[in-house]
Design an enzyme around this catalytic site. Structure first.
Site, mmCIF file in Angstrom:
data_model
loop_
_atom_site.group_PDB
_atom_site.id
_atom_site.type_symbol
_atom_site.label_atom_id
_atom_site.label_comp_id
_atom_site.label_asym_id
_atom_site.label_seq_id
_atom_site.Cartn_x
_atom_site.Cartn_y
_atom_site.Cartn_z
ATOM 1 N N LEU A 102 58.381 27.401 54.469
ATOM 2 C CA LEU A 102 57.291 26.556 54.527
ATOM 3 C C LEU A 102 57.540 25.713 55.756
ATOM 4 O O LEU A 102 58.648 25.026 55.969
ATOM 5 C CB LEU A 102 57.328 25.780 53.188
ATOM 6 C CG LEU A 102 56.183 24.754 52.850
ATOM 7 C CD1 LEU A 102 54.909 25.357 52.511
ATOM 8 C CD2 LEU A 102 56.334 23.582 52.134
ATOM 9 N N GLU A 144 65.260 29.223 54.252
ATOM 10 C CA GLU A 144 64.963 28.060 53.910
ATOM 11 C C GLU A 144 65.688 27.943 52.195
ATOM 12 O O GLU A 144 66.301 28.951 52.055
ATOM 13 C CB GLU A 144 63.460 27.656 53.978
ATOM 14 C CG GLU A 144 62.735 28.244 52.952
ATOM 15 C CD GLU A 144 61.120 27.987 52.653
ATOM 16 O OE1 GLU A 144 60.922 26.630 52.924
ATOM 17 O OE2 GLU A 144 60.436 28.650 52.313
ATOM 18 N N LYS A 174 51.617 26.759 51.155
ATOM 19 C CA LYS A 174 52.281 26.158 49.926
ATOM 20 C C LYS A 174 51.601 26.657 48.654
ATOM 21 O O LYS A 174 50.723 25.760 48.118
ATOM 22 C CB LYS A 174 52.199 24.642 50.216
ATOM 23 C CG LYS A 174 53.258 23.625 49.416
ATOM 24 C CD LYS A 174 53.559 22.457 50.037
ATOM 25 C CE LYS A 174 54.320 21.812 48.990
ATOM 26 N NZ LYS A 174 55.606 22.223 48.688
ATOM 27 N N TYR A 186 49.139 23.498 47.049
ATOM 28 C CA TYR A 186 49.388 21.874 46.527
ATOM 29 C C TYR A 186 50.184 21.293 47.660
ATOM 30 O O TYR A 186 50.416 22.006 48.624
ATOM 31 C CB TYR A 186 50.198 22.141 45.248
ATOM 32 C CG TYR A 186 51.690 22.522 45.477
ATOM 33 C CD1 TYR A 186 52.069 23.857 45.754
ATOM 34 C CD2 TYR A 186 52.565 21.524 45.314
ATOM 35 C CE1 TYR A 186 53.333 24.117 46.039
ATOM 36 C CE2 TYR A 186 54.025 21.843 45.692
ATOM 37 C CZ TYR A 186 54.405 23.290 45.790
ATOM 38 O OH TYR A 186 55.746 23.443 45.941
ATOM 39 N N ARG A 211 37.753 37.109 34.447
ATOM 40 C CA ARG A 211 38.987 37.200 34.911
ATOM 41 C C ARG A 211 38.914 38.542 35.901
ATOM 42 O O ARG A 211 38.743 39.660 35.424
ATOM 43 C CB ARG A 211 40.134 37.442 33.872
ATOM 44 C CG ARG A 211 41.376 37.688 34.578
ATOM 45 C CD ARG A 211 42.409 37.960 33.516
ATOM 46 N NE ARG A 211 44.030 38.297 33.897
ATOM 47 C CZ ARG A 211 44.311 39.435 34.686
ATOM 48 N NH1 ARG A 211 43.582 40.354 34.498
ATOM 49 N NH2 ARG A 211 45.258 39.486 35.300
HETATM 50 N N1 PDD Z 1 58.709 21.168 48.139
HETATM 51 N N2 PDD Z 1 60.053 24.694 51.280
HETATM 52 C C1 PDD Z 1 59.815 25.047 50.231
HETATM 53 C C2 PDD Z 1 59.855 26.310 49.627
HETATM 54 C C3 PDD Z 1 59.669 23.601 49.484
HETATM 55 O O1 PDD Z 1 58.987 23.837 48.146
HETATM 56 C C4 PDD Z 1 59.423 22.303 49.986
HETATM 57 C C5 PDD Z 1 58.780 21.288 49.381
HETATM 58 C C6 PDD Z 1 59.963 22.370 51.454
HETATM 59 C C7 PDD Z 1 60.159 21.057 52.096
HETATM 60 O O2 PDD Z 1 58.727 20.559 52.446
HETATM 61 P P1 PDD Z 1 58.438 19.016 52.523
HETATM 62 O O3 PDD Z 1 59.328 18.601 53.606
HETATM 63 O O4 PDD Z 1 56.860 19.106 53.227
HETATM 64 O O5 PDD Z 1 58.557 18.322 51.384
HETATM 65 C C8 PDD Z 1 60.416 23.577 52.061
HETATM 66 C C9 PDD Z 1 58.013 20.240 47.154
HETATM 67 C C10 PDD Z 1 58.759 18.906 47.529
HETATM 68 C C11 PDD Z 1 57.954 20.785 45.828
HETATM 69 O O6 PDD Z 1 57.524 21.685 45.693
HETATM 70 O O7 PDD Z 1 58.136 19.731 45.002
#
Ligand code: PDD
Length: 290
Positions: free
Chosen positions: A206, A182, A150, A35, A103
């Site tokens: 990420l 992170e 992601k 996503y 499945r």
């Molecule tokens: N999440 N690390 C993780 C694990 C994340 O889920 C996200 C963002 C980030 C920051 O990435 P970005 O700057 O591209 O938003 C870092 C989104 C916002 C979410 O899952 O809703």
């Protein structure tokens, strides 16, 4: 957002309550999908090309071909944005591997992906967060080893985020083998002796779009910055800690594990970066080049 709000599903724009997918979808059964979350300011998709490149990387990382090229993605998302009542939005785009009606863990051949996108109203981060700072806690990183993808499979993130909330904190900073990588849903920045530091890209975090923008803004302003692994112990000694994400933008962490970071107030480099970020965003909204 209500049930009449238009969403995109596999080539169609339709009211959310009419959008249906199969219970055999591999996204539902296995969390087999990826996503993106893309802010949209004044009707303009923020850093869309960066998000689409990361989507390509995530799809390649789970052995899926992208169902659309960037021009097609842009036209789908712009159409979705145009169908919404407000101009400040956050676009959620999800691609799952789809369904064969069986499945089976192994990846089936010739399967059609499920493509879903919805727009949620973008809630500006509460200005008090930037004014007062937030609390975070360090927690064991219980996620898998491909955090650069992601993936929609977010159960570990859900559990650590809730553990942080239970401890009265806004975010969990995740520690693997003694190293801070992170947050549960954000990237991590630190300031030590005037140098902005962020963990280097790896399979343990990420590659955040906001992270890259913050580094870009720092470099443009000739602020000293580096990408370096930081231990959990060193984290507590930092002068400043920040979290970044598309929805949080940049926020200062002023307390870690109930102990103050620096003097327990948002630091001067945070204020400088927040101003640079706000300026960049204002220019994008106004349509002026940076
Ligand atoms: N999440 N690390 C993780 C694990 C994340 O889920 C996200 C963002 C980030 C920051 O990435 P970005 O700057 O591209 O938003 C870092 C989104 C916002 C979410 O899952 O809703």
């Amino acid at each position: 957002m209500n049930e009449q709000t238009k969403v995109y599903l596999n080539g169609e724009f339709l009211p959310r309550r009419e959008a249906r997918i199969s219970v055999m979808d591999r996204g539902f059964l296995f969390g087999d999908g990826v996503y993106e979350v893309i802010p949209c300011y004044s009707g303009k998709l923020f850093r869309l090309e960066h998000h689409l490149s990361r989507l390509d990387d995530s799809l390649a990382g789970i052995r899926m071909a992208s169902p659309h090229d960037h021009a097609e993605w842009r036209s789908i998302l712009e159409e979705l944005v145009a169908q919404q009542p407000c101009s400040e939005q956050s676009i959620y785009l999800q691609v799952t591997r789809g369904s064969t009606g069986e499945r089976d863990h192994a990846i089936p051949r010739g399967i059609q992906p499920t493509v879903f996108a919805m727009a949620m109203p973008f809630e500006e981060p509460d200005p008090q967060l930037a004014e007062e700072g937030v609390s975070a806690v360090t927690l064991d990183d219980i996620r898998w080893r491909l955090c650069n993808i992601k993936a929609i499979t977010l159960l570990a993130n859900v559990l650590v985020k809730q553990e942080a909330r239970d401890q009265g904190a806004i975010e969990a900073i995740l520690i693997r083998d003694g190293i801070a990588h992170e947050g549960a849903a954000s990237n991590l920045f630190m300031v030590e002796n005037g140098v902005i530091t962020t963990p280097p890209k790896s399979r343990f975090l990420l590659p955040g779009i906001t992270r890259d923008l913050v580094l870009e803004l720092a470099q443009r302003e000739k602020l000293p910055c580096r990408e370096e692994a930081v231990s959990e112990q060193r984290l507590q000694q930092m002068d400043e800690l920040w979290l970044t994400s598309s929805t949080k933008e940049v926020i200062p962490v002023t307390h870690l594990n109930d102990r103050p970071i620096g003097n327990g107030r948002p630091g001067p480099m945070f204020r400088q970066m927040a101003a640079l970020y706000a300026d960049y965003k204002a220019r994008i909204k106004a349509g002026t080049r940076y």
